[in-house]
Design a protein around this motif. Structure first.
Motif, PDB file in Angstrom:
ATOM      1  N   ASP A 178       0.843  -1.182   0.000  1.00 13.30           N
ATOM      2  CA  ASP A 178       0.000   0.000   0.000  1.00 13.30           C
ATOM      3  C   ASP A 178       0.887   1.244   0.000  1.00 13.30           C
ATOM      4  O   ASP A 178       2.125   1.143   0.044  1.00 13.30           O
ATOM      5  CB  ASP A 178      -0.900  -0.001   1.242  1.00 13.30           C
ATOM      6  N   ILE A 179       0.270   2.412  -0.027  1.00 10.88           N
ATOM      7  CA  ILE A 179       1.033   3.649   0.062  1.00 10.88           C
ATOM      8  C   ILE A 179       1.025   4.150   1.502  1.00 10.88           C
ATOM      9  O   ILE A 179       0.077   3.929   2.253  1.00 10.88           O
ATOM     10  CB  ILE A 179       0.479   4.746  -0.878  1.00 10.88           C
ATOM     11  N   THR A 180       2.104   4.830   1.860  1.00 11.75           N
ATOM     12  CA  THR A 180       2.184   5.470   3.165  1.00 11.75           C
ATOM     13  C   THR A 180       2.974   6.759   3.030  1.00 11.75           C
ATOM     14  O   THR A 180       3.859   6.868   2.178  1.00 11.75           O
ATOM     15  CB  THR A 180       2.847   4.542   4.207  1.00 11.75           C
ATOM     16  N   THR A 181       2.634   7.714   3.863  1.00 13.85           N
ATOM     17  CA  THR A 181       3.360   8.986   3.866  1.00 13.85           C
ATOM     18  C   THR A 181       4.209   9.118   5.123  1.00 13.85           C
ATOM     19  O   THR A 181       5.411   9.410   5.054  1.00 13.85           O
ATOM     20  CB  THR A 181       2.378  10.173   3.775  1.00 13.85           C
ATOM     21  N   THR A 182       3.602   8.891   6.273  1.00 18.11           N
ATOM     22  CA  THR A 182       4.331   9.025   7.540  1.00 18.11           C
ATOM     23  C   THR A 182       4.545   7.680   8.227  1.00 18.11           C
ATOM     24  O   THR A 182       5.368   7.601   9.147  1.00 18.11           O
ATOM     25  CB  THR A 182       3.553   9.940   8.497  1.00 18.11           C
ATOM     26  N   GLY A 183       3.809   6.671   7.853  1.00 19.75           N
ATOM     27  CA  GLY A 183       3.887   5.364   8.517  1.00 19.75           C
ATOM     28  C   GLY A 183       3.004   5.270   9.754  1.00 19.75           C
ATOM     29  O   GLY A 183       2.911   4.207  10.372  1.00 19.75           O
ATOM     30  N   GLU A 184       2.342   6.365  10.100  1.00 15.90           N
ATOM     31  CA  GLU A 184       1.545   6.384  11.329  1.00 15.90           C
ATOM     32  C   GLU A 184       0.390   5.389  11.271  1.00 15.90           C
ATOM     33  O   GLU A 184       0.122   4.672  12.252  1.00 15.90           O
ATOM     34  CB  GLU A 184       1.018   7.795  11.579  1.00 15.90           C
ATOM     35  N   THR A 185      -0.302   5.326  10.138  1.00  8.88           N
ATOM     36  CA  THR A 185      -1.434   4.400  10.013  1.00  8.88           C
ATOM     37  C   THR A 185      -0.964   2.954  10.063  1.00  8.88           C
ATOM     38  O   THR A 185      -1.642   2.083  10.621  1.00  8.88           O
ATOM     39  CB  THR A 185      -2.200   4.666   8.707  1.00  8.88           C
ATOM     40  N   LEU A 186       0.199   2.695   9.481  1.00 12.29           N
ATOM     41  CA  LEU A 186       0.753   1.335   9.554  1.00 12.29           C
ATOM     42  C   LEU A 186       0.999   0.956  11.007  1.00 12.29           C
ATOM     43  O   LEU A 186       0.616  -0.139  11.455  1.00 12.29           O
ATOM     44  CB  LEU A 186       2.062   1.253   8.760  1.00 12.29           C
ATOM     45  N   ARG A 187       1.652   1.837  11.741  1.00 18.74           N
ATOM     46  CA  ARG A 187       1.949   1.542  13.156  1.00 18.74           C
ATOM     47  C   ARG A 187       0.664   1.359  13.961  1.00 18.74           C
ATOM     48  O   ARG A 187       0.583   0.487  14.834  1.00 18.74           O
ATOM     49  CB  ARG A 187       2.815   2.664  13.751  1.00 18.74           C
ATOM     50  N   ALA A 188      -0.340   2.166  13.668  1.00 20.86           N
ATOM     51  CA  ALA A 188      -1.606   2.058  14.389  1.00 20.86           C
ATOM     52  C   ALA A 188      -2.295   0.725  14.138  1.00 20.86           C
ATOM     53  O   ALA A 188      -3.096   0.273  14.953  1.00 20.86           O
ATOM     54  CB  ALA A 188      -2.531   3.208  13.980  1.00 20.86           C
ATOM     55  N   ASN A 189      -1.953   0.094  13.012  1.00 26.72           N
ATOM     56  CA  ASN A 189      -2.546  -1.200  12.672  1.00 26.72           C
ATOM     57  C   ASN A 189      -1.576  -2.354  12.904  1.00 26.72           C
ATOM     58  O   ASN A 189      -1.778  -3.459  12.392  1.00 26.72           O
ATOM     59  CB  ASN A 189      -3.007  -1.195  11.217  1.00 26.72           C
ATOM     60  N   GLY A 190      -0.507  -2.080  13.679  1.00 25.43           N
ATOM     61  CA  GLY A 190       0.419  -3.150  14.043  1.00 25.43           C
ATOM     62  C   GLY A 190       1.226  -3.694  12.888  1.00 25.43           C
ATOM     63  O   GLY A 190       1.527  -4.892  12.846  1.00 25.43           O
TER      64      GLY A 190
END
Length: 240
Positions: A178-190
């Protein structure tokens, strides 16, 4: 002489950033006709017709040659135009719309840090679960090309239309592209990005279609526009 057709994003943040970029270059882009219409113009450059199109459709229009120029993300170009190296000219990185296309796995997969690690766990995973690991993504073509180049083929793609980061937690996939800009959403989803899991560092680009009908006059207009826009592009655009 026919006009040059320039497709720009029709809504959202990309449209706002595109309009701001033109303004920094001293160019005013505005809609003509109804405020909800999809045609526009650039003040002082009557040889250019502006078409407001969704970002995904801009890639399709460039591929078909129905527009001469388009502003959209490189990720959409690479995903939707397999022969983009010959069909598309990337004229100018624009310094907005930054996003990385990445491979991410659950953070709890402590022994998986690279694509090679994915390859090594794929067969044991299949023996345990009766299927290959599933990859949720809307970037089907980028995923296949990236994994293929690394020799990884033991996976199954699950096409995702949205909320891809939530697929592993929902149990519909084991990993994502997927795309990410800051990685924050990835971290929030483990989730964590693989060490070699950055497929593409994307941003908005001014692109030209080699499939469009070009004349020497239209090429000259294109060159003039590209030079004007280059002035408004921040240095960080070329640093990526």
């Amino acid at each position: 002489m026919s006009k040059l057709t320039l497709a720009i994003p029709s809504k959202g943040r990309l449209m706002e950033q595109t309009t701001d970029m033109f303004a920094r270059a001293g160019l005013v882009v505005r809609k003509v006709g109804h405020v909800r219409g999809y045609r526009g113009e650039i003040d002082g450059i009557p040889e250019i017709d502006v078409a407001y199109v969704s970002s995904g459709e801009i890639a399709a229009a460039l591929k078909a040659g129905s527009v001469h120029l388009g502003i959209t993300g490189e990720d959409l170009i690479r995903e939707n135009i397999s022969d983009s190296a010959t069909r598309i000219r990337f004229l100018q990185k624009l310094g907005f719309g930054f996003a990385d296309v990445i491979v991410a796995v659950p953070t709890c997969w402590v022994d998986v840090a690279t694509v090679q690690d994915l390859e090594e766990i794929a067969l044991p995973f299949r023996r345990l679960h009766g299927r290959w690991p599933r990859v949720a993504t809307k970037y089907v073509n980028l995923t296949r090309r990236f994994f293929g180049a690394k020799g990884f083929g033991d996976y199954r793609i699950i096409e995702s239309a949205g909320a891809t980061e939530g697929a592993p937690a929902a149990g519909t996939a084991e990993l994502i592209v997927d795309i990410t800009t800051t990685g924050e959403t990835l971290r929030a989803n483990g989730l964590k990005i693989l060490d070699d899991g950055v497929i593409l560092k994307s941003q908005a680009n001014l692109c030209a279609s080699n499939a469009a009908a070009w004349t020497p006059e239209l090429e000259a207009i294109c060159s003039t526009l590209t030079e004007k826009l280059a002035i408004s592009v921040p240095a960080k655009a070329t640093a990526r």
